[in-house]
Design a protein around this motif. Structure first.
Motif, PDB file in Angstrom:
ATOM      1  N   ILE A 184      10.834  10.688   0.815  1.00 28.36           N
ATOM      2  CA  ILE A 184       9.512  11.301   0.777  1.00 28.36           C
ATOM      3  C   ILE A 184       8.500  10.328   1.367  1.00 28.36           C
ATOM      4  CG2 ILE A 184       8.988  10.508  -1.580  1.00 28.36           C
ATOM      5  CD1 ILE A 184       7.519  13.231  -1.951  1.00 28.36           C
ATOM      6  N   SER A 185       7.605  10.868   2.173  1.00 29.95           N
ATOM      7  CA  SER A 185       6.553  10.048   2.758  1.00 29.95           C
ATOM      8  C   SER A 185       5.279  10.208   1.948  1.00 29.95           C
ATOM      9  CB  SER A 185       6.291  10.471   4.201  1.00 29.95           C
ATOM     10  OG  SER A 185       5.096   9.867   4.671  1.00 29.95           O
ATOM     11  N   SER A 186       4.775   9.108   1.432  1.00 30.48           N
ATOM     12  CA  SER A 186       3.515   9.152   0.699  1.00 30.48           C
ATOM     13  C   SER A 186       2.342   9.337   1.643  1.00 30.48           C
ATOM     14  CB  SER A 186       3.331   7.850  -0.092  1.00 30.48           C
ATOM     15  OG  SER A 186       4.357   7.690  -1.036  1.00 30.48           O
ATOM     16  N   HIS A 193       2.388  11.276   4.827  1.00 32.51           N
ATOM     17  CA  HIS A 193       2.227  12.624   5.357  1.00 32.51           C
ATOM     18  C   HIS A 193       2.954  13.688   4.552  1.00 32.51           C
ATOM     19  CE1 HIS A 193       6.082  11.609   7.276  1.00 32.51           C
ATOM     20  NE2 HIS A 193       5.489  10.610   7.856  1.00 32.51           N
ATOM     21  N   GLY A 194       3.552  13.288   3.411  1.00 31.50           N
ATOM     22  CA  GLY A 194       4.115  14.268   2.503  1.00 31.50           C
ATOM     23  C   GLY A 194       5.434  14.870   2.906  1.00 31.50           C
ATOM     24  N   SER A 195       6.011  14.430   4.015  1.00 30.36           N
ATOM     25  CA  SER A 195       7.284  14.984   4.466  1.00 30.36           C
ATOM     26  C   SER A 195       8.401  14.590   3.510  1.00 30.36           C
ATOM     27  CB  SER A 195       7.611  14.474   5.867  1.00 30.36           C
ATOM     28  OG  SER A 195       6.606  14.822   6.780  1.00 30.36           O
ATOM     29  N   THR A 196       9.341  15.499   3.341  1.00 27.84           N
ATOM     30  CA  THR A 196      10.525  15.214   2.543  1.00 27.84           C
ATOM     31  C   THR A 196      11.775  15.513   3.360  1.00 27.84           C
ATOM     32  OG1 THR A 196      10.555  17.446   1.593  1.00 27.84           O
ATOM     33  CG2 THR A 196       9.397  15.731   0.349  1.00 27.84           C
ATOM     34  N   TYR A 197      12.859  14.911   2.927  1.00 27.99           N
ATOM     35  CA  TYR A 197      14.147  15.107   3.609  1.00 27.99           C
ATOM     36  C   TYR A 197      15.241  15.022   2.563  1.00 27.99           C
ATOM     37  CZ  TYR A 197      18.209  14.165   6.517  1.00 27.99           C
ATOM     38  OH  TYR A 197      19.441  14.222   7.103  1.00 27.99           O
ATOM     39  N   TYR A 198      16.252  15.892   2.725  1.00 26.16           N
ATOM     40  CA  TYR A 198      17.385  15.897   1.813  1.00 26.16           C
ATOM     41  C   TYR A 198      18.677  15.883   2.606  1.00 26.16           C
ATOM     42  CZ  TYR A 198      14.006  17.374  -1.729  1.00 26.16           C
ATOM     43  OH  TYR A 198      12.938  17.438  -2.580  1.00 26.16           O
ATOM     44  N   VAL A 241       6.696   5.418   8.783  1.00 26.11           N
ATOM     45  CA  VAL A 241       7.838   6.161   9.315  1.00 26.11           C
ATOM     46  C   VAL A 241       7.379   7.549   9.750  1.00 26.11           C
ATOM     47  CG1 VAL A 241      10.126   7.078   8.822  1.00 26.11           C
ATOM     48  CG2 VAL A 241       9.399   4.924   7.771  1.00 26.11           C
ATOM     49  N   LEU A 242       7.669   7.918  10.980  1.00 29.98           N
ATOM     50  CA  LEU A 242       7.359   9.256  11.445  1.00 29.98           C
ATOM     51  C   LEU A 242       8.294  10.265  10.791  1.00 29.98           C
ATOM     52  CD1 LEU A 242       6.864   8.552  15.267  1.00 29.98           C
ATOM     53  CD2 LEU A 242       5.105   8.770  13.494  1.00 29.98           C
ATOM     54  N   ALA A 243       7.807  11.488  10.628  1.00 24.63           N
ATOM     55  CA  ALA A 243       8.590  12.504   9.930  1.00 24.63           C
ATOM     56  C   ALA A 243       9.959  12.703  10.572  1.00 24.63           C
ATOM     57  CB  ALA A 243       7.809  13.812   9.886  1.00 24.63           C
ATOM     58  N   ARG A 244      10.007  12.725  11.894  1.00 24.82           N
ATOM     59  CA  ARG A 244      11.280  12.997  12.572  1.00 24.82           C
ATOM     60  C   ARG A 244      12.256  11.823  12.483  1.00 24.82           C
ATOM     61  NH1 ARG A 244       7.500  12.170  16.717  1.00 24.82           N
ATOM     62  NH2 ARG A 244       7.906  10.360  18.034  1.00 24.82           N
ATOM     63  N   GLU A 245      11.765  10.666  12.053  1.00 25.84           N
ATOM     64  CA  GLU A 245      12.626   9.491  11.997  1.00 25.84           C
ATOM     65  C   GLU A 245      13.095   9.162  10.581  1.00 25.84           C
ATOM     66  OE1 GLU A 245      10.577   7.053  15.718  1.00 25.84           O
ATOM     67  OE2 GLU A 245      10.112   6.514  13.642  1.00 25.84           O
ATOM     68  N   ILE A 246      12.660   9.924   9.604  1.00 27.76           N
ATOM     69  CA  ILE A 246      12.872   9.550   8.203  1.00 27.76           C
ATOM     70  C   ILE A 246      14.297   9.159   7.879  1.00 27.76           C
ATOM     71  CG2 ILE A 246      12.966  10.556   5.872  1.00 27.76           C
ATOM     72  CD1 ILE A 246      10.226  11.712   6.335  1.00 27.76           C
ATOM     73  N   THR A 306       0.846  -1.181   0.000  1.00 26.17           N
ATOM     74  CA  THR A 306       0.000   0.000   0.000  1.00 26.17           C
ATOM     75  C   THR A 306       0.886   1.236   0.000  1.00 26.17           C
ATOM     76  OG1 THR A 306      -1.695  -1.193   1.239  1.00 26.17           O
ATOM     77  CG2 THR A 306      -1.870   1.202   1.177  1.00 26.17           C
ATOM     78  N   PHE A 307       1.010   1.842  -1.135  1.00 25.28           N
ATOM     79  CA  PHE A 307       1.982   2.916  -1.353  1.00 25.28           C
ATOM     80  C   PHE A 307       1.823   4.046  -0.351  1.00 25.28           C
ATOM     81  CE2 PHE A 307       5.110   4.771  -4.025  1.00 25.28           C
ATOM     82  CZ  PHE A 307       4.836   6.115  -4.147  1.00 25.28           C
ATOM     83  N   ASP A 308       0.587   4.390  -0.016  1.00 23.31           N
ATOM     84  CA  ASP A 308       0.332   5.534   0.864  1.00 23.31           C
ATOM     85  C   ASP A 308       0.858   5.315   2.286  1.00 23.31           C
ATOM     86  OD1 ASP A 308      -2.917   6.523  -0.529  1.00 23.31           O
ATOM     87  OD2 ASP A 308      -0.863   6.646  -1.286  1.00 23.31           O
ATOM     88  N   ASP A 309       1.139   4.090   2.651  1.00 25.06           N
ATOM     89  CA  ASP A 309       1.602   3.798   4.014  1.00 25.06           C
ATOM     90  C   ASP A 309       3.115   3.862   4.167  1.00 25.06           C
ATOM     91  OD1 ASP A 309      -0.871   1.164   4.628  1.00 25.06           O
ATOM     92  OD2 ASP A 309      -1.005   3.355   4.727  1.00 25.06           O
ATOM     93  N   TYR A 310       3.822   4.109   3.064  1.00 30.10           N
ATOM     94  CA  TYR A 310       5.268   3.945   3.084  1.00 30.10           C
ATOM     95  C   TYR A 310       6.021   5.249   2.825  1.00 30.10           C
ATOM     96  CZ  TYR A 310       5.116  -1.111   3.312  1.00 30.10           C
ATOM     97  OH  TYR A 310       4.937  -2.393   3.734  1.00 30.10           O
ATOM     98  N   THR A 311       7.225   5.271   3.323  1.00 29.74           N
ATOM     99  CA  THR A 311       8.209   6.295   2.979  1.00 29.74           C
ATOM    100  C   THR A 311       9.227   5.679   2.027  1.00 29.74           C
ATOM    101  OG1 THR A 311       7.953   7.506   5.051  1.00 29.74           O
ATOM    102  CG2 THR A 311      10.035   7.799   3.865  1.00 29.74           C
ATOM    103  N   ILE A 312       9.517   6.400   0.960  1.00 34.36           N
ATOM    104  CA  ILE A 312      10.478   5.933  -0.032  1.00 34.36           C
ATOM    105  C   ILE A 312      11.721   6.806   0.049  1.00 34.36           C
ATOM    106  CG2 ILE A 312      10.924   5.487  -2.472  1.00 34.36           C
ATOM    107  CD1 ILE A 312       8.678   3.782  -1.433  1.00 34.36           C
ATOM    108  N   GLY A 313      12.856   6.165   0.058  1.00 31.56           N
ATOM    109  CA  GLY A 313      14.122   6.898   0.088  1.00 31.56           C
ATOM    110  C   GLY A 313      14.966   6.571  -1.123  1.00 31.56           C
ATOM    111  N   TRP A 314      15.742   7.556  -1.555  1.00 29.33           N
ATOM    112  CA  TRP A 314      16.756   7.334  -2.569  1.00 29.33           C
ATOM    113  C   TRP A 314      18.115   7.288  -1.872  1.00 29.33           C
ATOM    114  CZ3 TRP A 314      16.389   5.916  -7.489  1.00 29.33           C
ATOM    115  CH2 TRP A 314      15.184   6.124  -8.160  1.00 29.33           C
TER     116      TRP A 314
END
Length: 125
Positions: free
Chosen positions: A51-53, A55-60, A102-107, A28-36
């Motif tokens: 990027i979290s599908s 909650h929309g959070s991103t991290y670089y 994945v919580l935003a602060r843990e990405i 279920t794509f919406d439940d996951y965070t994808i990282g490169w």
């Protein structure tokens, strides 16, 4: 079965742009965070962008801030990484990986257990 398939890797001149794609299936794509991530032989793996599908959070990572952009198309279960390259920092095998809930602060800190095979990016001067 969870599957992640990367595409878009190519040879590009330094300063050029490239877009990588990560097509996901089997979950279920919406439940996951994808990282490169990227990794060169003999070097440590580096988490480049996430990027979290859900909650929309991103991290670089600092090494790519302002040069790379991560986006997600939830309708296509695909995550993209738009890259503005420079040599030699960006020459690596890039692969995407996924983690659930994945919580935003843990990405950048959690384990991403599902990963694809990777796609090669070559940057020439």
């Amino acid at each position: 079965e969870v599957q992640l398939v990367e595409s878009g890797g190519a040879a590009v001149q330094a300063g050029g742009s490239l877009r990588l794609s990560c097509a996901a299936s089997g979950f279920t794509f919406d439940d996951y965070t994808i990282g490169w991530f990227r990794q060169a032989p003999g070097k440590e793996r580096e988490g480049v962008s996430y990027i979290s599908s859900n909650h929309g959070s991103t991290y670089y990572a600092d090494s790519v801030k302002g040069r790379f952009t991560i986006t997600s198309d939830n309708a296509k279960n695909t995550v993209y990484l738009q890259m503005n390259t420079r040599k030699p920092d960006d020459k690596d095998v890039y692969y995407c990986a996924a983690a659930r809930a994945v919580l935003a602060r843990e990405i950048p800190r959690v384990e991403y257990p599902y990963r694809g095979q990777g796609t090669q990016v070559t940057v020439s001067s």
